[in-house]
Design an enzyme around this catalytic site. Structure first.
Site, PDB file in Angstrom:
ATOM      1  N   ASN A  10     -41.842  89.746  20.963  1.00 11.91           N
ATOM      2  CA  ASN A  10     -42.533  88.339  21.455  1.00 11.91           C
ATOM      3  C   ASN A  10     -43.149  88.508  22.448  1.00 11.91           C
ATOM      4  OD1 ASN A  10     -42.578  85.771  22.919  1.00 11.91           O
ATOM      5  ND2 ASN A  10     -41.360  85.110  21.448  1.00 11.91           N
ATOM      6  N   ASP A  12     -44.980  86.253  24.603  1.00 15.06           N
ATOM      7  CA  ASP A  12     -44.901  85.182  25.144  1.00 15.06           C
ATOM      8  C   ASP A  12     -45.214  85.176  26.700  1.00 15.06           C
ATOM      9  OD1 ASP A  12     -45.006  83.690  22.734  1.00 15.06           O
ATOM     10  OD2 ASP A  12     -43.066  82.943  23.232  1.00 15.06           O
ATOM     11  N   HIS A  13     -44.181  86.023  27.478  1.00 16.57           N
ATOM     12  CA  HIS A  13     -44.225  85.997  28.771  1.00 16.57           C
ATOM     13  C   HIS A  13     -45.093  86.763  29.356  1.00 16.57           C
ATOM     14  CE1 HIS A  13     -41.083  83.292  28.775  1.00 16.57           C
ATOM     15  NE2 HIS A  13     -40.388  83.776  28.069  1.00 16.57           N
ATOM     16  N   ARG A  21     -51.308  82.554  37.422  1.00 14.04           N
ATOM     17  CA  ARG A  21     -52.594  82.779  38.487  1.00 14.04           C
ATOM     18  C   ARG A  21     -53.991  82.485  37.893  1.00 14.04           C
ATOM     19  NH1 ARG A  21     -52.171  86.600  42.956  1.00 14.04           N
ATOM     20  NH2 ARG A  21     -54.336  85.925  43.060  1.00 14.04           N
ATOM     21  N   HIS A  46     -45.115  82.129  20.483  1.00 10.58           N
ATOM     22  CA  HIS A  46     -44.874  80.748  20.477  1.00 10.58           C
ATOM     23  C   HIS A  46     -45.838  79.922  21.167  1.00 10.58           C
ATOM     24  CE1 HIS A  46     -41.578  77.517  21.408  1.00 10.58           C
ATOM     25  NE2 HIS A  46     -42.363  77.088  20.527  1.00 10.58           N
ATOM     26  N   ARG A  48     -46.563  76.398  22.349  1.00  7.43           N
ATOM     27  CA  ARG A  48     -45.766  75.247  22.725  1.00  7.43           C
ATOM     28  C   ARG A  48     -46.665  74.143  23.002  1.00  7.43           C
ATOM     29  NH1 ARG A  48     -40.429  76.323  24.749  1.00  7.43           N
ATOM     30  NH2 ARG A  48     -40.318  74.112  25.240  1.00  7.43           N
ATOM     31  N   ARG A  52     -47.483  76.203  27.904  1.00  4.60           N
ATOM     32  CA  ARG A  52     -47.061  77.001  29.025  1.00  4.60           C
ATOM     33  C   ARG A  52     -47.186  78.379  29.177  1.00  4.60           C
ATOM     34  NH1 ARG A  52     -40.683  75.704  28.895  1.00  4.60           N
ATOM     35  NH2 ARG A  52     -41.363  73.533  28.595  1.00  4.60           N
ATOM     36  N   HIS A  53     -47.210  79.201  28.036  1.00  3.99           N
ATOM     37  CA  HIS A  53     -47.684  80.449  27.938  1.00  3.99           C
ATOM     38  C   HIS A  53     -48.780  80.670  27.048  1.00  3.99           C
ATOM     39  CE1 HIS A  53     -44.415  80.188  25.090  1.00  3.99           C
ATOM     40  NE2 HIS A  53     -43.513  79.835  25.912  1.00  3.99           N
ATOM     41  N   GLU A  73     -44.356  81.077  16.335  1.00  6.45           N
ATOM     42  CA  GLU A  73     -43.222  80.330  16.338  1.00  6.45           C
ATOM     43  C   GLU A  73     -43.908  78.640  16.802  1.00  6.45           C
ATOM     44  OE1 GLU A  73     -39.591  82.928  18.037  1.00  6.45           O
ATOM     45  OE2 GLU A  73     -40.834  81.666  19.599  1.00  6.45           O
ATOM     46  N   THR A 103     -36.521  77.416  28.137  1.00  3.97           N
ATOM     47  CA  THR A 103     -36.855  78.243  26.941  1.00  3.97           C
ATOM     48  C   THR A 103     -36.015  77.349  25.646  1.00  3.97           C
ATOM     49  OG1 THR A 103     -36.692  80.466  25.834  1.00  3.97           O
ATOM     50  CG2 THR A 103     -34.969  79.606  27.397  1.00  3.97           C
ATOM     51  N   THR A 104     -36.215  77.930  24.418  1.00  5.43           N
ATOM     52  CA  THR A 104     -35.473  77.275  23.438  1.00  5.43           C
ATOM     53  C   THR A 104     -34.139  77.506  23.583  1.00  5.43           C
ATOM     54  OG1 THR A 104     -37.314  78.115  22.035  1.00  5.43           O
ATOM     55  CG2 THR A 104     -35.299  77.312  20.847  1.00  5.43           C
ATOM     56  N   GLU A 154     -33.759  82.696  10.730  1.00  2.00           N
ATOM     57  CA  GLU A 154     -33.612  83.562  12.117  1.00  2.00           C
ATOM     58  C   GLU A 154     -32.407  82.928  12.746  1.00  2.00           C
ATOM     59  OE1 GLU A 154     -35.984  85.078  16.167  1.00  2.00           O
ATOM     60  OE2 GLU A 154     -36.783  84.492  14.383  1.00  2.00           O
ATOM     61  N   HIS A 191     -33.134  86.039  20.280  1.00  2.59           N
ATOM     62  CA  HIS A 191     -33.047  85.231  21.637  1.00  2.59           C
ATOM     63  C   HIS A 191     -31.726  85.760  22.503  1.00  2.59           C
ATOM     64  CE1 HIS A 191     -34.059  81.480  23.607  1.00  2.59           C
ATOM     65  NE2 HIS A 191     -32.847  81.645  24.212  1.00  2.59           N
ATOM     66  N   GLY A 192     -32.170  86.244  23.463  1.00  3.55           N
ATOM     67  CA  GLY A 192     -31.463  86.833  24.612  1.00  3.55           C
ATOM     68  C   GLY A 192     -30.906  88.146  24.511  1.00  3.55           C
ATOM     69  N   GLY A 213     -38.151  89.525  23.215  1.00  4.79           N
ATOM     70  CA  GLY A 213     -39.249  89.127  23.942  1.00  4.79           C
ATOM     71  C   GLY A 213     -39.230  89.118  25.537  1.00  4.79           C
ATOM     72  N   HIS A 214     -38.483  88.265  26.082  1.00  9.07           N
ATOM     73  CA  HIS A 214     -38.113  88.096  27.453  1.00  9.07           C
ATOM     74  C   HIS A 214     -37.586  89.490  27.886  1.00  9.07           C
ATOM     75  CE1 HIS A 214     -36.171  86.881  31.167  1.00  9.07           C
ATOM     76  NE2 HIS A 214     -37.205  86.160  31.365  1.00  9.07           N
TER      77      HIS A 214
END
Length: 242
Positions: A10, A12-13, A21, A46, A48, A52-53, A73, A103-104, A154, A191-192, A213-214
């Site tokens: 993922n 996204d970040h 920036r 994702h 959203r 936001r990303h 997503e 986050t989700t 998932e 997730h996580g 991802g994160h």
């Protein structure tokens, strides 16, 4: 030896950092190419409601420019359905979404939202997009997903990850994966997940794919994205005995 587990990265970040920036750097599409070169099997992004990303332009570029399958997503809204139908990603994972969340925060209520989800699932499927639902590891939600006719679920691994690998949470994941597979569903999870906790989840034999991802983007600050993805790939393979 258990079948090899796919790794979806993922990105996204990468876009979150870019958006802090403005401008074009760092580029999430470049991140997707680096992840692919390091052993990723797919890319997850994702889009959203608040952008936001990832942005609409990011999704269009990913569809055009990467060779790996793209997993979009998305919330179960008319806006996101239209975007998915326009871009035709390989897959779409329907997730719950609240504007105020960081986050989700939980799984989709597939059981309680059947009438909302059914037409969206049908239209995505008719367009050749592989649909999955991001759900809590609960029998009720697994069975609701099967009734909706999706090919994939998932399982939300957040409670497991945030409990420092609780045996009870791991057991819920195992039981739900077994139940989902018995109903003919392909089972993913995410997730996580991190280097520290991925092994026991990766070892669940019914799982076909992890989406991470994160942690990988955070680890990339210190080691580079390619090295982070390659190490996650190694740990997943080790857990599977590959």
């Amino acid at each position: 030896m258990t079948a090899r587990l796919r790794l979806g990265v993922n990105i996204d970040h990468v876009a979150t950092i870019r958006n802090a920036r403005g401008g074009d750097h760092p580029c999430p599409v470049r991140a997707a190419h680096l992840a692919a070169a390091a052993g990723a099997d797919g890319i997850t992004a994702h889009l959203r409601e608040d952008r936001r990303h990832m942005t609409d332009a990011d999704i269009a570029r990913l569809v055009r420019e990467i060779d790996l399958p793209l997993n979009l997503e998305m919330a179960a809204t008319d806006e996101m359905l239209a975007i998915a139908l326009r871009n035709r990603p390989h897959a779409a994972c329907i997730v719950p979404e609240r504007r105020a969340e960081r986050t989700t925060e939980g799984g989709l209520d597939a059981a309680g939202q059947h009438n909302t989800l059914k037409p969206i699932v049908s239209r995505l499927g008719d367009a050749g997009i592989r649909v999955s639902l991001f759900i809590a590891p609960e029998a009720r939600q697994v069975e609701a997903a099967a009734r909706l006719g999706v090919p994939v679920v998932e399982l939300h691994t957040g409670p497991y990850a945030h409990s420092d690998g609780s045996v009870d949470e791991l057991g819920r994941l195992r039981e739900s994966a077994t139940r989902a597979a018995s109903l003919g569903l392909e089972v993913h999870a995410g997730h996580g997940l991190s280097f520290a906790n991925v092994g026991p989840v990766a070892a669940i034999p019914q799982l076909a794919e992890l989406n991470i991802g994160h942690f990988l983007i955070g680890e990339a600050v210190f080691t580079g994205l390619g090295a982070a993805v390659a190490e996650m790939r190694r740990r997943m393979d080790e857990a599977r005995g590959c």
